[in-house]
Write a protein that holds these residues in place. Sequence first.
Motif, PDB file in Angstrom:
ATOM      1  N   ASP A 171      39.269 -31.169  39.336  1.00  0.00           N
ATOM      2  CA  ASP A 171      40.527 -30.543  38.340  1.00  0.00           C
ATOM      3  C   ASP A 171      41.776 -30.911  39.192  1.00  0.00           C
ATOM      4  O   ASP A 171      42.696 -30.216  38.705  1.00  0.00           O
ATOM      5  N   THR A 172      41.646 -31.459  40.298  1.00  0.00           N
ATOM      6  CA  THR A 172      42.901 -31.768  41.104  1.00  0.00           C
ATOM      7  C   THR A 172      43.480 -33.199  40.772  1.00  0.00           C
ATOM      8  O   THR A 172      44.553 -33.364  41.257  1.00  0.00           O
ATOM      9  N   MET A 173      42.812 -33.761  39.903  1.00  0.00           N
ATOM     10  CA  MET A 173      43.378 -35.127  39.419  1.00  0.00           C
ATOM     11  C   MET A 173      43.113 -35.036  37.827  1.00  0.00           C
ATOM     12  O   MET A 173      42.375 -34.590  37.239  1.00  0.00           O
ATOM     13  N   THR A 174      43.821 -36.041  37.491  1.00  0.00           N
ATOM     14  CA  THR A 174      43.867 -36.345  35.707  1.00  0.00           C
ATOM     15  C   THR A 174      43.701 -38.099  35.632  1.00  0.00           C
ATOM     16  O   THR A 174      43.946 -38.587  36.598  1.00  0.00           O
ATOM     17  N   ALA A 175      43.211 -38.285  34.561  1.00  0.00           N
ATOM     18  CA  ALA A 175      42.906 -39.590  34.113  1.00  0.00           C
ATOM     19  C   ALA A 175      43.614 -40.032  33.029  1.00  0.00           C
ATOM     20  O   ALA A 175      43.351 -39.190  31.855  1.00  0.00           O
ATOM     21  N   SER A 176      43.914 -41.508  32.742  1.00  0.00           N
ATOM     22  CA  SER A 176      44.108 -41.750  31.157  1.00  0.00           C
ATOM     23  C   SER A 176      43.204 -42.358  30.415  1.00  0.00           C
ATOM     24  O   SER A 176      41.962 -42.177  31.095  1.00  0.00           O
TER      25      SER A 176
END
Length: 344
Positions: A81-86
Motif C-alpha cells: 500500500d506504499t505504491m499505486t498503479a495505473s
Amino acid sequence: MKLIDTRDAVGHVLCHDITQILPGKSKGPVFKKGHVVTEEDIRVLLSVGKEHLYVWEKTEGMLHEDEAAEILRQICMGDSDTMTASEPAEGKIEIRAAMDGLLKIDRKKLQAVNSLGEMMIASIHGDYPVRKGDKLAGTRVIPLVIEEEKMKKAKEAAGEGPILSILPFRHVRYGLVTTGNEVALGRIEDSFGPVLKRKMAEYDTECMGQVILTDDREKITAEIRSFAEDGADLILCSGGMSVDPDDRTPGAIRDTGAEVVSYGAPVLPGAMFLLAYLDQGDRVVPVLGLPGCIMYAKRTIFDLVLPRVLAGERLGAEDLCRYGEGGLCLSCPVCHFPNCQFGK
C-alpha cells in the motif's frame, strides 16, 4: 491474429492502431492497438473505411499485453500500500509512490526479469528519497500477446517479495558538533550550522542543539558522547575533517569507541567523509563526519547518505564504494544526485 468482418468485431481486441484522418484538421489513431471493440465503435470503424479488421485470436497459453502488464506490476510492487498503479493501457502500467520515503530496488531481480526479453520494467534510481505521487516505474510487454509460460518465468526470476519497496523516514533527533578554532574563537562566522539545519528541515527531524568547539580532540569526543547519551538518533560533526594536523575530528570520533565504517568516500564533492556507528546498548547511533564542501556545494556525499540513514538503513563500506560509479558531480542539470531530473 485473424481477419474478421468489422460488423462481427464486438468483444474482439484490435491488433493494430486504427487511424482517422480529418482533412485540414487532424490525423491520428481513433482506436489504438489492444482496444476491445464495443457496439458503439462499429459505426466509427465503418466511417473510417474499415470493413475488415485484424483482431487478436484468443489462443490457449497466450496472454494479452494488458494481462501480462498486470503480472509485471505484481512483480514490481506486490500488494504493497506504499505504491499505486495505473490501469493497463496498451500493455503499459505506471507505478507511483503513495507515501514519502526511501525507494529501494532489488537490482538483481530487476535485471533478471528484463533479461528474459519481450518485457521490460523501467524505474528511477533506487536508494533516493521519493515523495508521494512521484513516478517510480513503468512496465510493459513488447508484443501484443506473449506466452503465458514466459510470464511464469518472469515470476520465477523475481522470486519472493517485490522488486520495489519504500522505506518510511523516521522522526530523528540529531546533535550538531561544529569544530574549528577559527569558528570557536570568533574569527569567522559558522557556515555549517545554517546549511545543515536547512537540509535536515527537509525531513522529519529535530535539532537537539549545536555546540561549537575548538580543535580539542578530548572535548569533541566528550560532546559526541554527550549527545548520544542524551538520546540523539544521529550526530553530525562538521569541520576538521581533512588530513591537516590541526584537524582533530576523525580522531575524536574514533575516541568515542564508535566503529568507523569508512573514512573517505569515492564521491566528489565529499571525499573526506567519515561514517561511524556508536553503540549505546539499546540503540546504535550513526555519527557522520562532514567535509568542508557541505558549506558551499549544492549536493554532496551527505545528500546521498542522509536519506538512507533517516530511513533506518545501516550502511557498510561496500555501500559507500558503490557510489564510485557516478560519484563525480559535474553540476549539470541531469545527474544522479537527489532533486536532479534524471535522479528523480
